[in-house]
Structures are given as structure tokens and as C-alpha cells.
Motif scaffolding. Structure first.
Motif, mmCIF file in Angstrom:
data_model
loop_
_atom_site.group_PDB
_atom_site.id
_atom_site.type_symbol
_atom_site.label_atom_id
_atom_site.label_comp_id
_atom_site.label_asym_id
_atom_site.label_seq_id
_atom_site.Cartn_x
_atom_site.Cartn_y
_atom_site.Cartn_z
ATOM 1 N N TYR A 78 -18.000 11.985 7.643
ATOM 2 C CA TYR A 78 -18.283 12.530 8.969
ATOM 3 C C TYR A 78 -18.228 14.057 8.914
ATOM 4 O O TYR A 78 -17.650 14.634 7.983
ATOM 5 N N PRO A 79 -18.785 14.742 9.924
ATOM 6 C CA PRO A 79 -18.769 16.212 9.905
ATOM 7 C C PRO A 79 -17.365 16.807 9.927
ATOM 8 O O PRO A 79 -17.158 17.930 9.464
ATOM 9 N N ASP A 80 -16.384 16.093 10.482
ATOM 10 C CA ASP A 80 -15.029 16.635 10.545
ATOM 11 C C ASP A 80 -14.020 15.490 10.479
ATOM 12 O O ASP A 80 -14.357 14.328 10.711
ATOM 13 N N TRP A 81 -12.795 15.842 10.146
ATOM 14 C CA TRP A 81 -11.699 14.883 10.106
ATOM 15 C C TRP A 81 -10.382 15.646 10.242
ATOM 16 O O TRP A 81 -10.338 16.861 10.056
ATOM 17 N N ARG A 82 -9.324 14.907 10.559
ATOM 18 C CA ARG A 82 -8.002 15.503 10.684
ATOM 19 C C ARG A 82 -7.012 14.696 9.858
ATOM 20 O O ARG A 82 -7.276 13.554 9.515
ATOM 21 N N GLY A 83 -5.873 15.291 9.595
ATOM 22 C CA GLY A 83 -4.855 14.603 8.821
ATOM 23 C C GLY A 83 -4.346 15.461 7.688
ATOM 24 O O GLY A 83 -4.550 16.674 7.665
ATOM 25 N N PRO A 136 0.810 -1.227 0.000
ATOM 26 C CA PRO A 136 0.000 0.000 0.000
ATOM 27 C C PRO A 136 0.842 1.275 0.000
ATOM 28 O O PRO A 136 1.812 1.395 0.759
ATOM 29 N N ILE A 137 0.470 2.182 -0.864
ATOM 30 C CA ILE A 137 0.987 3.549 -0.826
ATOM 31 C C ILE A 137 -0.201 4.447 -0.544
ATOM 32 O O ILE A 137 -1.199 4.424 -1.275
ATOM 33 N N ASN A 138 -0.107 5.229 0.531
ATOM 34 C CA ASN A 138 -1.223 6.077 0.943
ATOM 35 C C ASN A 138 -1.070 7.486 0.371
ATOM 36 O O ASN A 138 -0.027 8.116 0.535
ATOM 37 N N THR A 139 -2.121 7.948 -0.307
ATOM 38 C CA THR A 139 -2.093 9.287 -0.887
ATOM 39 C C THR A 139 -2.515 10.355 0.125
ATOM 40 O O THR A 139 -2.189 11.524 -0.032
ATOM 41 N N VAL A 140 -3.278 9.936 1.135
ATOM 42 C CA VAL A 140 -3.645 10.808 2.253
ATOM 43 C C VAL A 140 -3.628 9.960 3.512
ATOM 44 O O VAL A 140 -3.712 8.732 3.450
ATOM 45 N N GLN A 141 -3.552 10.609 4.652
ATOM 46 C CA GLN A 141 -3.806 9.929 5.922
ATOM 47 C C GLN A 141 -4.716 10.825 6.733
ATOM 48 O O GLN A 141 -4.310 11.892 7.196
ATOM 49 N N PHE A 142 -5.965 10.374 6.877
ATOM 50 C CA PHE A 142 -6.972 11.114 7.631
ATOM 51 C C PHE A 142 -7.375 10.307 8.863
ATOM 52 O O PHE A 142 -7.241 9.079 8.894
ATOM 53 N N SER A 143 -7.903 11.006 9.839
ATOM 54 C CA SER A 143 -8.381 10.328 11.042
ATOM 55 C C SER A 143 -9.567 9.420 10.723
ATOM 56 O O SER A 143 -9.712 8.336 11.297
ATOM 57 N N ASN A 144 -10.423 9.851 9.802
ATOM 58 C CA ASN A 144 -11.633 9.117 9.426
ATOM 59 C C ASN A 144 -12.066 9.609 8.062
ATOM 60 O O ASN A 144 -11.536 10.611 7.548
ATOM 61 N N HIS A 145 -13.028 8.927 7.451
ATOM 62 C CA HIS A 145 -13.450 9.349 6.104
ATOM 63 C C HIS A 145 -14.265 10.637 6.172
ATOM 64 O O HIS A 145 -14.782 11.033 7.226
ATOM 65 N N THR A 146 -14.373 11.288 5.040
ATOM 66 C CA THR A 146 -14.952 12.634 4.990
ATOM 67 C C THR A 146 -16.470 12.639 4.998
ATOM 68 O O THR A 146 -17.080 13.696 4.855
#
Length: 288
Positions: A51-56, A39-49
Motif C-alpha cells: 500500500y502507499p503507506d503503513w504504520r507500526g 508465532p513470533i512477530n519480527t514487525v507489527q505494521f498496520s498493513n503490508h507495504t
């Protein structure tokens, strides 16, 4: 007799820490059915978008180039059977993915590229950045061996409506003419589709197969990422779109059914892992 080596798949997608979308949805099912996944990750977010908010953060295209060069230095690209891509955050990231596809193909001419052209859906319309839809139409689609749009994305890529089976056939012919050998269409709802069902289509070599499953009472993120990954792996093993759709769609139906029964907002990827190996209910695709 020794067993054949496992398939090796380079998966370039988004990643979330919590939940299952992108690589967080695709990697484990592939591993569970016996694939090596890089796996190569193009983003790293706390959770999928959803939800009302996310971080990363979003990673840049140069990181993708760098990581592919690094695994290339290990001699791994010659053993790569397929490249899988999903959500593309920008045309620049998309271009880096295609450079990776080309690098793999130079080392292994038999490798394939499966492009999941994540652009939008019927409920939300287009939700990617400017330029991404054009990149998918003009560059990614011609480069793909396998293309896995949902119903909305099929019409967007083909540039024509697809509300009837006749129109879907025309759209598929137009996309095949640009390059893809096999096309999987998910979440298909046509004028005559029963209200309590969803259709999945596979098109290859002028033949069309439909697999119809009951419509689940939930809508979850990540199911499209799972079916694209499983379809690629099963197609690599069988070289048959009809077999690949039967196995992949049956597994995803079982996964979504388990998620609905658990009343979970996130895919029950771990709890329902046996569905990837032995679907509890096998739906067989019919040729149209």
C-alpha cells in the motif's frame, strides 16, 4: 487408538494488523489443518507495504532471543517439529532466527528449518535491506532443511540465470549442495511456460516434480507465505516433497481463485479456509 499429537511449528515472521502477509498469512492455514503454531512477530505494521503507506514498527533481534528463551523455559522447544521463517528485516534479525533454530535443534534433533528467503521478485527486483541477500545465501540456505524461493529468488541465491528448465536444474543442484534437503520453487515462468499458467517445482533426493496451475487474473501479497507454511506442514507429515507440493499448491490455487472471484486486494483467507483442508481442485505434481 489415540491420534498422534499435532505438529508444533515456531513461525518467525512479520505481522500485519489488516490483511494477510507473514504470520498473518501463515498461522491460520497451519492451525486450520491441525498444527499448533507459536508465532513470533519480527514487525507489527498496520498493513503490508504494497500500500502507499503503513504504520507500526520493526522489532529488534534481542526480542526474538528473549521470546525463544521464554518458550524454552516452558519446555516447549523439545516439542517443536519445525521452525518457519519468512521476511527478514535485517541480517541481525536473521542471525537471531538462526539462533532460535539452533536452540530448537539442541532440544529436538529431528526438528527441521524451513526458510522462505523473501528477497524480491521479477517485477520489483531486490527489495530487502543491504546485507539480507548475502545473509540468505551464506547463512540461512546452509542451515535450511527446506528452502522455498520464488523464481527470482532461485536465481539470486544460486547466482546464475534460470530461464530454462536446464538452468533451473543446475540452480537447484547448486543450492542442494549447500544444505537444503527439499526445495520448493514458486511462481516459475520459463521460456516455454504457457502464458496462462504458473509452474511450481519441488526438488528432493535428485528428483524433480512440477505442478502447473492456471494463472490467476490477480496478483496479491501473502500467497508465498501461505504456500511455504503449508508445504512445511505437509512435508513434515509425509516426508515427501511430491505429496507436499500437490497439497500445498492445490490449496493456494483455491485460495487465490476465491480471492479473484471476490475481487479482493487481500487474500480471502477466512472465507476460503476449506481449501486448506480439502482443496476444491486437486492438481497432481508430475515427475520430470
Amino acid at each position: 487408538m489415540s491420534s498422534p499429537p499435532p505438529l508444533s511449528i515456531l513461525s518467525i515472521q512479520s505481522h500485519v494488523v489488516y490483511g494477510h502477509v507473514g504470520n498473518s498469512a501463515a498461522v491460520f492455514p497451519l492451525q486450520r489443518i491441525g498444527c499448533e503454531v507459536w508465532p513470533i512477530n519480527t514487525v507489527q505494521f498496520s498493513n503490508h507495504t504494497g500500500y502507499p503507506d503503513w504504520r507500526g514498527r520493526v522489532f529488534d533481534a534481542a526480542l526474538i532471543d528473549d521470546l525463544i528463551a521464554g518458550i524454552g523455559a516452558r519446555g516447549a522447544l523439545a516439542r517443536c517439529d519445525g521452525v518457519l521463517s519468512g521476511y527478514v528485516g535485517s541480517p541481525e534479525i536473521g542471525a537471531a532466527i538462526l539462533r532460535g533454530v539452533e536452540a530448537v535443534h539442541r532440544q529436538n534433533a529431528a526438528s527441521v528449518y524451513c526458510c522462505d528467503p523473501v528477497l524480491g521478485d521479477v517485477d520489483r527486483g531486490v527489495y530487502v535491506r543491504d546485507g539480507v541477500a548475502e545473509f540468505m545465501r551464506e547463512r540461512a540456505t546452509p542451515a535450511a532443511t527446506i528452502l522455498t524461493p520464488n523464481h527470482f529468488e532461485l536465481g539470486l541465491l544460486a547466482g546464475r540465470p534460470s530461464t530454462s528448465m536446464a538452468q533451473v536444474r543446475e540452480a537447484l543442484v547448486a543450492l542442494h549442495a549447500r544444505g537444503p534437503k527439499a526445495i520448493l520453487v514458486t511462481s516459475l515462468r520459463l521460456d516455454d511456460t504457457p502464458a496462462d499458467t504458473f509452474d511450481t517445482l519441488a526438488s528432493e533426493d535428485g528428483a524433480l516434480w512440477r505442478l502447473r496451475t492456471p494463472r490467476a487474473p490477480i496478483k496479491v501479497n501473502g500467497a508465498g507465505d501461505v504456500i511455504a507454511a503449508l508445504f512445511l506442514a505437509h512435508w513434515l507429515r509425509t516426508r515427501s516433497a511430491s505429496e507436499a507440493i500437490t497439497l500445498a499448491a492445490s490449496s493456494v490455487y483455491g485460495l487465490i481463485d476465491a480471492t479473484a472471484r471476490a475481487q479482493s486486494r487481500e487474500l480471502e483467507l477466512v472465507a476460503a479456509q476449506e481449501e486448506f483442508v480439502r482443496p476444491s481442485r486437486l492438481f497432481v505434481a508430475e515427475r520430470l
